[in-house]
Design a protein around this motif. Structure first.
Motif, PDB file in Angstrom:
ATOM      1  N   CYS A 131       1.073  -1.268   0.041  1.00 55.34           N
ATOM      2  CA  CYS A 131      -0.130  -0.027  -0.076  1.00 55.34           C
ATOM      3  C   CYS A 131       0.793   1.216   0.040  1.00 55.34           C
ATOM      4  O   CYS A 131       0.208   2.295  -0.055  1.00 55.34           O
ATOM      5  N   GLU A 133       2.502   2.170   2.589  1.00 55.04           N
ATOM      6  CA  GLU A 133       2.557   2.818   3.843  1.00 55.04           C
ATOM      7  C   GLU A 133       3.802   2.593   4.604  1.00 55.04           C
ATOM      8  O   GLU A 133       4.781   1.869   4.173  1.00 55.04           O
ATOM      9  N   ASP A 141      -1.803  -3.150  12.471  1.00 55.11           N
ATOM     10  CA  ASP A 141      -3.276  -2.714  12.654  1.00 55.11           C
ATOM     11  C   ASP A 141      -4.117  -3.901  12.228  1.00 55.11           C
ATOM     12  O   ASP A 141      -4.646  -3.969  10.967  1.00 55.11           O
ATOM     13  N   GLU A 143      -7.339  -4.225  12.757  1.00 57.04           N
ATOM     14  CA  GLU A 143      -8.787  -3.767  12.081  1.00 57.04           C
ATOM     15  C   GLU A 143      -8.589  -3.677  10.598  1.00 57.04           C
ATOM     16  O   GLU A 143      -9.644  -4.120   9.962  1.00 57.04           O
ATOM     17  N   PHE A 144      -7.504  -2.883  10.385  1.00 54.12           N
ATOM     18  CA  PHE A 144      -7.266  -2.724   8.937  1.00 54.12           C
ATOM     19  C   PHE A 144      -7.024  -4.066   8.230  1.00 54.12           C
ATOM     20  O   PHE A 144      -7.606  -4.218   7.026  1.00 54.12           O
TER      21      PHE A 144
END
Length: 141
Positions: free
Chosen positions: A88, A90, A100, A102-103
């Motif tokens: 991504c 990132e 992360d 939840e991501f």
């Protein structure tokens, strides 16, 4: 001879589409025993975060995937997060330090496939520990 067709009959719609393939997900089949031979690059997750991040920055956009090796569930989770971050664009080191969850749980099927095309396996001598570390990705699904 009269044709026996009811004036109230309606056409029946039949779906001819191919059913979707089973979703592979981020974890299913990812963990395996250590192999003496692999045709893919191997990343030892005992390396420091800077080395892991540099490796992932290179491999994320290469024509090949890689195999990670660790006996740590936390480190296994970190490499999944860092691989997604690398794809991504990132911060890879931040993802290694604090995945992360939840991501990762929210990734679409194509995004999960992209991660799994790069991170092809996590090899370990401790499958229970590594599986336990990765189990948070399946919780709530």
């Amino acid at each position: 001879m009269p044709h026996d067709v009811s004036p109230h009959s309606e056409p029946v719609l039949v779906s001819l589409s191919v059913p979707p393939a089973a979703r592979r997900g981020l974890v299913t089949g990812l963990v395996r025993a250590v192999s003496e031979r692999t045709d893919l690059p191997v990343l030892d997750l005992a390396a420091d975060d800077a080395e892991v991040a540099a490796f992932l920055a290179r491999i994320a956009h290469a024509d090949t995937g890689f195999v990670a090796r660790t006996d740590s569930g936390d480190r296994a989770l970190a490499v999944v997060a860092a691989t997604a971050a690398a794809l991504c664009g990132e911060d890879i080191r931040a993802a290694l330090a604090m995945p992360d969850i939840e991501f990762l749980r929210g990734l679409s099927a194509p995004a999960e496939d992209a991660v799994r095309d790069v991170l092809t396996a996590i090899e370990t001598g401790e499958p229970d520990a590594v599986g336990s570390g990765l189990s948070v990705l399946e919780a709530g699904r």
